[in-house]
Write an enzyme that holds these catalytic residues in place. Structure first.
Site, PDB file in Angstrom:
ATOM      1  N   ASP A  89       0.853  -1.196   0.000  1.00 48.59           N
ATOM      2  CA  ASP A  89       0.000   0.000   0.000  1.00 48.59           C
ATOM      3  C   ASP A  89       0.883   1.238   0.000  1.00 48.59           C
ATOM      4  OD1 ASP A  89       0.840  -0.608   2.674  1.00 48.59           O
ATOM      5  OD2 ASP A  89      -0.618   0.830   3.440  1.00 48.59           O
ATOM      6  N   GLU A 148      -0.012  -1.034   5.790  1.00 46.61           N
ATOM      7  CA  GLU A 148       1.061  -0.487   6.629  1.00 46.61           C
ATOM      8  C   GLU A 148       0.904   0.999   6.855  1.00 46.61           C
ATOM      9  OE1 GLU A 148       5.013   1.055   7.894  1.00 46.61           O
ATOM     10  OE2 GLU A 148       3.815   1.646   6.180  1.00 46.61           O
TER      11      GLU A 148
HETATM   12  C1  LIG Z   1       9.411   3.871   7.592  1.00 49.30           C
HETATM   13  C2  LIG Z   1       8.218   3.350   6.803  1.00 49.30           C
HETATM   14  N1  LIG Z   1       8.543   3.313   5.428  1.00 49.30           N
HETATM   15  C3  LIG Z   1       7.011   4.277   6.994  1.00 49.30           C
HETATM   16  O1  LIG Z   1       6.801   5.155   6.200  1.00 49.30           O
HETATM   17  N2  LIG Z   1       6.245   4.028   8.053  1.00 49.30           N
HETATM   18  C4  LIG Z   1       5.108   4.842   8.401  1.00 49.30           C
HETATM   19  C5  LIG Z   1       4.217   4.000   9.254  1.00 49.30           C
HETATM   20  C6  LIG Z   1       3.002   4.699   9.714  1.00 49.30           C
HETATM   21  C7  LIG Z   1       2.716   5.031  10.989  1.00 49.30           C
HETATM   22  N3  LIG Z   1       1.498   5.599  10.948  1.00 49.30           N
HETATM   23  C8  LIG Z   1       1.091   5.615   9.702  1.00 49.30           C
HETATM   24  N4  LIG Z   1       2.005   5.034   8.949  1.00 49.30           N
HETATM   25  C9  LIG Z   1       5.567   6.070   9.145  1.00 49.30           C
HETATM   26  O2  LIG Z   1       6.630   6.050   9.771  1.00 49.30           O
HETATM   27  O3  LIG Z   1       4.837   7.089   9.104  1.00 49.30           O
HETATM   28 ZN    ZN Z   2       5.355   4.939   4.498  1.00 51.30          ZN
HETATM   29 ZN    ZN Z   3       6.965   2.016   4.237  1.00 49.05          ZN
END
Ligand SMILES: C[C@H](N)C(=O)N[C@@H](Cc1c[nH]cn1)C(=O)O
Ligand code: ZN
Ligand code: ZN
Length: 478
Positions: free
Chosen positions: A100, A166
């Site tokens: 996603d 995610e």
């Molecule tokens: C580090 C990873 N690629 C990422 O972008 N994670 C997101 C996960 C997240 C947490 N809340 C919504 N999405 C992030 O760190 O923002």
């Molecule tokens: Zn992300």
């Molecule tokens: Zn990510």
């Protein structure tokens, strides 16, 4: 003995255009998990992965996760699990990624169409999800593809877990991982875990990452009037939700990044003398920061404080306001209901529920001070924990050797300010070491406009992932 990787590398170079084509097809599917209207596209992206993996000879299963909590009749996208090889004499590596992406609209300020992979003359491949996380996920598929074409058997058994939520807090995944990591489950035989979903610290030097911040995401809803109102007719005569919201949100964090909520700072693990010494040795400069920011608006003057602010201290970011007027022009509206959104990145030793309690108490107290007749509701939208691991494990040694082989340098050991909540779940559920092996660079603009993945990082990254599997097969169990 060092594995002979030359035939594999040659094959990756030979197939590079087809790998780019694979990424082009993936980016063209707008699999935005936060947008309910795009759920079919998220499912379409899962189907794309299933068909690609099948054509590469993997055993693939698309596992449903049921209905999305809090939504009526909306199904979560499936988790794609796959296996390539099941030779008991080989090590088994479990890799995770997500298919996603964050939302993206051309009018947000993209220079190109966000869901069309656009490659410039410097090999920068622009498109939503190119670096986060479609490029790295496809890197694993490419590694299998190149081994197949070159007639080289994979040196390990490869288990894959690709999810579609995610960017929306990995809804439903924890329980799934726990079940599949248990005896008889799909992940039960994993010897170690590898996740490629974060970024290098700069643009030239690869790194291995052993820590992540957590993320608690909140909403503050304020409503008053029964419908939006004309500010000329009712301005001055009604209490305005937007006025209350901006006043409450302005009290959350100051310009120097200091969180104003009592009780948060007190939970942070103290900085030890030993830890203090780490930051100065990392190959990073203020110029690297400015390059990533595209400006010189950093809070600190030195790299040590900048790195600590990104990795080992909490931060609070205000993301937006739903229901507020945001289009160009001068609409004279009083919005009837607005929902402010902010998140706190958490670090050792912050406890998620304790953070929530501090937030709720403070937001309500600040709102009470306004003596407004409007009503406020503060909620946690989703939470994911911080994670710190030991990089002294064969999983990290193997990845370090692979970096040296592909890039000719020793990787930096870094922590990451972003969050991948399932990392801790994988560690706890499998009881195995988890490695973060990033492919993209600090200038990739994940989550932002003009997200990109450099061609070099995609192709050399595919070599890195494949090499890592070969070095894993050679490392002594430690
Ligand atoms: C580090 C990873 N690629 C990422 O972008 N994670 C997101 C996960 C997240 C947490 N809340 C919504 N999405 C992030 O760190 O923002
Ligand atoms: Zn992300
Ligand atoms: Zn990510």
């Amino acid at each position: 003995m060092a594995p002979n990787l030359d035939p594999y590398f040659k094959q990756v170079d030979k197939l590079s255009e087809s790998f780019i084509d694979r990424l082009r097809k993936a980016v063209a599917i707008p699999s935005v998990s936060a947008d309910d209207a795009r759920r079919q596209d998220v499912v379409k992206m899962s189907e794309f992965l299933v068909s690609e993996l099948q054509s590469l000879g993997a055993h693939v299963e698309s596992r449903p996760l049921g209905l999305q909590p809090g939504k009526k009749d909306l199904h979560l996208p499936p988790v794609i699990v796959a296996r390539h090889g099941s030779d008991p004499s080989k090590r088994t590596i479990l890799v995770y990624g997500h298919y996603d992406v964050q939302p993206a609209l051309k009018e947000d300020g993209w220079a190109t169409e966000p869901f069309t992979l656009s490659i410039d003359d410097k090999g920068r491949m622009y498109g939503r999800g190119s670096t986060d996380d479609k490029g790295p996920v496809l890197g694993w598929l490419n590694a299998i593809h190149a081994h197949r074409e070159a007639g080289i058997p994979l040196p390990v058994n490869l288990l894959m877990c690709f999810e579609g939520m995610e960017e929306y807090g990995s809804e439903g995944l924890d329980a799934f991982i726990e079940k599949e990591a248990a005896k008889g489950g799909f992940f039960a035989n994993a010897d170690a875990v590898c996740i490629s979903d974060n970024y290098w610290l700069g643009t030239q030097k690869p790194c291995l990452t052993y820590g992540l911040r957590g993320c608690n995401y909140y909403t503050i809803a304020i409503h008053g009037p029964g419908q939006d109102l004309h500010s000329g007719l009712f301005g001055g005569a009604t209490q305005e939700p937007m006025t209350d919201l901006t006043r409450v949100m302005a009290r959350l964090v100051d310009t120097a990044g200091q969180i104003q909520i009592p009780g948060i700072k007190e939970m942070v693990a103290p900085l030890t003398e030993e830890e203090k010494g780490i930051y100065g040795k990392i190959e990073y400069s203020m110029a690297n920061l400015h390059e990533s920011l595209g400006s010189e608006t950093g809070i600190f003057a030195d790299k040590e404080n900048t790195l600590m602010a990104r990795w080992r201290y909490p931060s609070l970011s205000i993301h937006g306001v739903e229901g507020a007027f945001s289009a160009p022009g001068a609409k004279t509206v009083i919005p009837a209901k607005v929902i402010g959104k902010f998140s706190i990145r958490t670090v050792p030793d912050m406890e998620s529920e304790k953070v929530d309690r501090c937030v709720f108490e403070y937001v309500k107290a600040e709102f009470a001070k306004l003596k407004s007749k409007n009503t406020l509701d503060v909620q946690l939208m989703h939470a994911g924990n911080w994670w710190v691991a030991s990089p002294k494990h064969w999983n990290y040694t193997a990845a370090g050797r692979a970096v040296e082989r592909v890039y000719g340098v020793q990787p930096d050991l870094t922590r990451e300010g972003g969050s991948i909540p399932v990392t801790l779940t994988f560690e706890k559920a499998t009881g195995k070491n988890v490695l973060l092996l990033p492919l993209g660079t600090s200038t990739d603009a994940a989550h932002s406009i003009n997200e990109k993945f450099d061609r070099r990082n995609y192709i050399e990254g595919t070599k890195l992932l494949g090499s890592y599997l070969h070095y894993v097969a050679e490392e002594e169990m430690g």
